[in-house]
Every structure is written in C-alpha cells, then in structure tokens.
Motif scaffolding. Structure first.
Motif, short mmCIF file in Angstrom:
data_model
loop_
_atom_site.label_atom_id
_atom_site.label_comp_id
_atom_site.label_asym_id
_atom_site.label_seq_id
_atom_site.Cartn_x
_atom_site.Cartn_y
_atom_site.Cartn_z
N MET A 26 0.84 -1.20 0.00
CA MET A 26 0.00 0.00 0.00
C MET A 26 0.87 1.26 0.00
O MET A 26 0.57 2.25 -0.66
CB MET A 26 -0.89 0.00 1.24
N LEU A 27 1.99 1.18 0.75
CA LEU A 27 2.91 2.32 0.78
C LEU A 27 3.63 2.49 -0.57
O LEU A 27 3.97 3.59 -0.97
CB LEU A 27 3.95 2.15 1.89
N ILE A 28 3.84 1.37 -1.27
CA ILE A 28 4.56 1.45 -2.55
C ILE A 28 3.61 1.93 -3.66
O ILE A 28 3.92 2.84 -4.41
CB ILE A 28 5.18 0.08 -2.92
N PHE A 29 2.45 1.29 -3.75
CA PHE A 29 1.56 1.55 -4.89
C PHE A 29 0.33 2.39 -4.53
O PHE A 29 -0.39 2.81 -5.43
CB PHE A 29 1.10 0.23 -5.50
N GLY A 30 0.09 2.60 -3.26
CA GLY A 30 -1.12 3.32 -2.84
C GLY A 30 -1.01 4.82 -3.06
O GLY A 30 0.00 5.31 -3.60
N PRO A 31 -2.04 5.55 -2.66
CA PRO A 31 -2.01 7.01 -2.84
C PRO A 31 -0.88 7.66 -2.02
O PRO A 31 -0.58 7.20 -0.92
CB PRO A 31 -3.38 7.47 -2.34
N LYS A 32 -0.29 8.69 -2.60
CA LYS A 32 0.87 9.33 -1.97
C LYS A 32 0.53 10.01 -0.65
O LYS A 32 1.41 10.26 0.17
CB LYS A 32 1.47 10.39 -2.93
N VAL A 33 -0.75 10.30 -0.49
CA VAL A 33 -1.16 11.01 0.72
C VAL A 33 -0.89 10.14 1.97
O VAL A 33 -0.54 10.67 3.04
CB VAL A 33 -2.64 11.46 0.60
N ILE A 34 -1.00 8.80 1.81
CA ILE A 34 -0.71 7.90 2.95
C ILE A 34 0.77 8.02 3.32
O ILE A 34 1.13 8.17 4.50
CB ILE A 34 -1.07 6.45 2.58
N ASN A 35 1.62 7.95 2.29
CA ASN A 35 3.07 8.08 2.54
C ASN A 35 3.38 9.40 3.23
O ASN A 35 4.22 9.46 4.12
CB ASN A 35 3.84 8.03 1.21
N ASN A 36 2.67 10.43 2.77
CA ASN A 36 2.89 11.76 3.34
C ASN A 36 2.57 11.77 4.83
O ASN A 36 3.35 12.25 5.65
CB ASN A 36 2.00 12.75 2.58
N PHE B 55 9.58 -4.01 9.83
CA PHE B 55 8.67 -3.15 9.05
C PHE B 55 8.80 -1.69 9.48
O PHE B 55 9.01 -0.79 8.64
CB PHE B 55 7.24 -3.66 9.27
N PHE B 56 8.72 -1.45 10.80
CA PHE B 56 8.77 -0.06 11.28
C PHE B 56 10.19 0.54 11.18
O PHE B 56 10.34 1.72 10.89
CB PHE B 56 8.25 0.03 12.71
N ALA B 57 11.20 -0.31 11.42
CA ALA B 57 12.58 0.19 11.34
C ALA B 57 12.90 0.69 9.93
O ALA B 57 13.55 1.73 9.76
CB ALA B 57 13.56 -0.90 11.74
N GLY B 58 12.42 -0.04 8.93
CA GLY B 58 12.63 0.38 7.53
C GLY B 58 11.99 1.72 7.26
O GLY B 58 12.57 2.59 6.60
N MET B 59 10.78 1.89 7.79
CA MET B 59 10.08 3.17 7.56
C MET B 59 10.79 4.32 8.27
O MET B 59 10.91 5.43 7.73
CB MET B 59 8.64 3.07 8.03
N VAL B 60 11.26 4.06 9.50
CA VAL B 60 11.94 5.11 10.26
C VAL B 60 13.25 5.51 9.55
O VAL B 60 13.60 6.69 9.49
CB VAL B 60 12.22 4.65 11.71
N MET B 61 13.91 4.52 8.99
CA MET B 61 15.20 4.78 8.34
C MET B 61 15.06 5.79 7.18
O MET B 61 15.91 6.64 7.01
CB MET B 61 15.76 3.47 7.82
N VAL B 62 13.97 5.65 6.42
CA VAL B 62 13.83 6.54 5.25
C VAL B 62 12.60 7.43 5.38
O VAL B 62 11.91 7.70 4.40
CB VAL B 62 13.75 5.73 3.92
N ALA B 63 12.36 7.92 6.60
CA ALA B 63 11.16 8.74 6.84
C ALA B 63 11.14 10.00 5.97
O ALA B 63 10.08 10.48 5.60
CB ALA B 63 11.09 9.12 8.31
N GLY B 64 12.31 10.48 5.61
CA GLY B 64 12.36 11.70 4.80
C GLY B 64 12.09 11.47 3.32
O GLY B 64 11.84 12.42 2.58
N TYR B 65 12.13 10.22 2.87
CA TYR B 65 11.91 9.90 1.44
C TYR B 65 10.61 9.12 1.30
O TYR B 65 10.59 7.90 1.46
CB TYR B 65 13.09 9.08 0.89
N GLN B 66 9.55 9.84 1.00
CA GLN B 66 8.22 9.24 1.01
C GLN B 66 8.08 8.10 0.00
O GLN B 66 7.38 7.11 0.26
CB GLN B 66 7.18 10.30 0.73
N ASP B 67 8.74 8.22 -1.15
CA ASP B 67 8.58 7.20 -2.20
C ASP B 67 9.22 5.86 -1.81
O ASP B 67 8.89 4.83 -2.38
CB ASP B 67 9.19 7.69 -3.51
N LEU B 68 10.16 5.90 -0.88
CA LEU B 68 10.92 4.69 -0.54
C LEU B 68 10.37 3.99 0.70
O LEU B 68 10.86 2.92 1.07
CB LEU B 68 12.39 5.04 -0.32
N LEU B 69 9.38 4.58 1.35
CA LEU B 69 8.89 4.02 2.63
C LEU B 69 8.52 2.54 2.50
O LEU B 69 8.97 1.71 3.28
CB LEU B 69 7.66 4.81 3.10
#
Lengths: 264, 161
Positions: A26-36, B55-69
């Motif tokens: 969902m984070l990869i392909f879902g809407p960007k607003v979630i990632n935001n 799962f959470f550690a990966g997200m915390v690591m790249v919190a500044g890069y939304q596309d890579l979360l």
C-alpha cells in the motif's frame, strides 16, 4: 469467535506476514497522501527531538563564532574609543588655550508619539514628554534613521514636534562630502529640497546632506537626506536640488530628543 | 509484548540518522544501524516481533523519502525474517557465529539498498560503500557482543593503560 481465535492461533505467522506485506504494498503503490502522513508522523515524533537538538547545537556553534567576532570588534572599538577620548581631551585643551566655549555634548531622551497631524504627510507630532522632563523649545528630535524635527512648543507633560515635513521648518545644512551649504525645506508639491545652493556648487546625486549646525537649533552632523536630483539652470544663481528624506515620516514610532549639556 | 524497548530502538535509528551518522562516517563509509538493529532483534526476539520491528525500522530509516517508505519497510522486514530463520538453524553461543550472521545480514541489506537507490555504477558502489559499510558495522557488532558477553569490560580496558 472461538473459531476466529483458533484460526489466528494456528495461522498467526501467515496473517502477520500478509498484513505487513499488504501495508508495504500500500505504501509502494497506494495514494501518496498515505506516505505523506506516515512520513510526517515519523518525522514529527521520532525525529523531532533530534532535529531540535541538532538545530540547537548549530545555533550554539554560530553563537560561539559570533561571540569571538564581537569580542574582537569590542577590543578594536575600545582601542579606538581611547584614542578618541585622548583627542577630545586634546581638543578641550586647545579650545581653552584659544579662548573658545567648551563643545556641547548631547544626551538622548526617549519619547513616544501620542498623536500625529498633517494632511498628505505627517507634519507635526505630539510626544509624551514635556517641561517636567526638562525639555525646552528648539531641542532637536531624531530617530534611529536621522533628523526628524525640532521641539516647537512644550507643555507640562507633552511637547509638540515640528517635523522636517512642515513647510515652515528650515534646516541649515551642508553637503557631507563638499561641505557646501544650503537650506533644507519641504513643500507638499516639490517634496524635500536643498535651497540656496549655488549653481556651481559641488553636489551630485547620492550625496548625503547633513545639518551644518548654523542657526543654533540643530547640532552639526545629523543626517537629513540623500540627494536624488540636481537641476542647474543657466541664468539662475542657485540650482534645484531634490532630496530623499532619510527618515520615513509615515512610520515614526519612537523619537529621541537631543538634550544639550555643556562640558565643563 | 512491551513496546517501550522497541520504541527506544527506533529512537536510536532516528538519532543515528540525524546526529550520529555524520560523526561516525569514515571516508564515506557509515554504520548500517538499521540493518544491525534488525539482525540483533532477530537473534534475541520471537518471529512476530522481528517482522513488525523490521517493518517499522525500515520506515523510520527513510522517513524523509516518502517514495521509498514501502520498499524499505519490505526490505528490512524480509531481512529480519531471513536473519531469524538463519539464527534458528545456527548455534549462536559463540561470538563468531553471531558476527557472521550480522555480516551476512548487513551485507545483504547494503547490496539491496544500493540496488534500490541507483543502478548506475552498482558494482563500484558495492565495492566502495556496501562492503566497507558491512565490515564497519560488523566491527561495531563484534564490540557490542564482546561487551554483552562480558569479554570487554571497563576494568579490562582500564588495565590496558
């Protein structure tokens, strides 16, 4: 209910794995607003204290550099001050030897504006200090930019200030660089001008105009304005010099009255 | 399951990303704290915890890069599960085996991270960043294990001088 809990107990590993994979996808392909939202949430909770700490450290480092610079500037200023003090003493000695009056020194008296009057531009203001504060008529009034005007009348607890923008106000002035003199006045149509300035006088656009000290009202050296235009007519003895006032008369707030003290 | 220790681990990752990374980086080679933490959790904690911590550690690591979360969440989660499965099959009593697990895990993580970040000059990046980074992290992990097992104590360090 029992069936669900027994199923979860049997397959908890797979359920957790599938759930985590779905969230990741969902984070990869879902809407960007979630990632935001996720990104902002992590940054403002886990990262925030460390960002503050880093910022504080950087500010402290900058402050340390500033303090070193300030210390050096202070040292230089104190050396320069001691040289000037010596020159003042020397000046006093020479003046007394020549029989001159001692030079005047001034102290600043802060005041606040109570009211403003004037049609197009403010020409008079009333301030909250008066005769009870030893203020007298014709004291000069300045602000952090330059000369503002003079004390026109004094009441017990207030004073009326005639600004340079009052057409009736005249200031004996000179060009700071060439030292040639003229009279600064203001008119609603022409703005601020330097009158009685000789046609062949040395003046160019950008020159600073300061008070000359002649006339006894304004002390010498206060900045009045900057030359914005010079027009020289062939058959006229004086040229037209337009000035840009150094003070913004539309945004006056705190004023300082220059109170004269005689050095003993 | 107590959450506070894991929250502290995540805070350590954030602390490293913001403050310590610049200090501990030597010639462009930095410690892979996230991978190290995930592998360490995989050694000592149950599988479900490893999965979600990864799962959470990966997200915390790249919190500044939304596309890579999502990619990093998936990567570190996978790393945690692999490390857990490996640890299940190994005897982790000796420091050597634990160090080897850390080296393998961090190296795998670094190689995939290089692939996600850029495919240009992949092999060069692997040689200049991924492998030295994995070795550097392994040294840190080795010191950690020495301290944890009581082989490296303050008294022993003091006795050297």
């Amino acid at each position: 209910m029992n069936w669900i809990s027994s199923q979860y107990a049997r397959h908890w590993r797979n359920i957790n794995l599938v759930l985590a994979c779905i969230l990741s996808l969902m984070l990869i392909f879902g809407p960007k607003v979630i990632n935001n939202y996720v990104s902002q949430g992590i940054l403002s909770s886990l990262y925030y204290p460390f960002f503050k700490l880093k910022r504080g450290y950087e500010l402290l480092k900058m402050d340390a550099v500033d303090i070193t610079d300030f210390r050096q500037a202070l040292m230089e200023s104190s050396v320069r001050l001691s040289i000037y003090e010596e020159r003042i003493r020397e000046n006093d000695r020479l003046r007394s030897a020549l029989g001159f009056d001692p030079p005047a020194s001034y102290k600043l008296f802060p005041t606040k504006i109570v009211s403003v009057s004037g049609t197009i531009i403010p020409s008079r203001v009333v301030v909250n200090r008066g005769a009870s504060d030893s203020i007298a008529v014709d004291y000069s009034v300045i602000n952090q930019q330059g000369l503002v005007g003079r004390v026109e009348s004094v009441g017990p607890d207030f004073s009326a200030i005639q600004l340079l923008t009052d057409p009736g106000n005249r200031v004996a002035a000179r060009v700071a660089s060439s030292r040639e003199m003229g009279i600064v006045k203001y008119s609603p149509t022409d703005g601020m001008t330097l009158g009685h300035f000789p046609r062949n006088g040395k003046i160019v656009v950008g020159d600073t105009i300061i008070t000359s000290g002649l006339g006894g009202v304004y002390p010498p050296g206060l900045v009045v304005g900057i030359v914005s235009d010079v027009i020289r007519f062939e058959k006229e003895p004086f040229c037209n010099v337009s000035l840009e006032p150094i003070v913004n008369f539309r945004s006056l707030e705190e004023l300082f009255i220059l109170m004269q003290e005689r050095l003993q | 399951m107590r959450l506070i220790p894991y929250l502290i681990y995540l805070l350590i990752i954030a602390l490293h990303q913001v403050l310590l990374k610049d200090i501990t980086t030597i010639a462009g080679v930095s410690i892979q704290v996230t991978a190290l933490m995930v592998v360490l959790v995989a050694m000592y904690k149950p599988e479900g915890v490893v999965l979600w911590f990864g799962f959470f550690a990966g997200m915390v690591m790249v919190a500044g890069y939304q596309d890579l979360l999502g990619w990093y969440a998936l990567l570190t989660m996978g790393l945690g599960l692999i490390a857990f499965q490996v640890c299940e099959k190994l005897n982790l009593e000796s420091i050597k085996s634990r160090v080897l697990v850390v080296l393998g895990g961090v190296l795998l993580h670094s190689l995939i991270v290089q692939l996600i970040e850029s495919t240009d000059g992949y092999f060069m990046n692997c040689i200049t960043e991924a492998i030295p980074g994995a070795l550097y992290t392994t040294v840190v992990a080795w010191l950690f294990f020495l301290v944890k097992d009581g082989h490296l104590t303050f008294r022993r360090i003091k006795s050297l001088f």
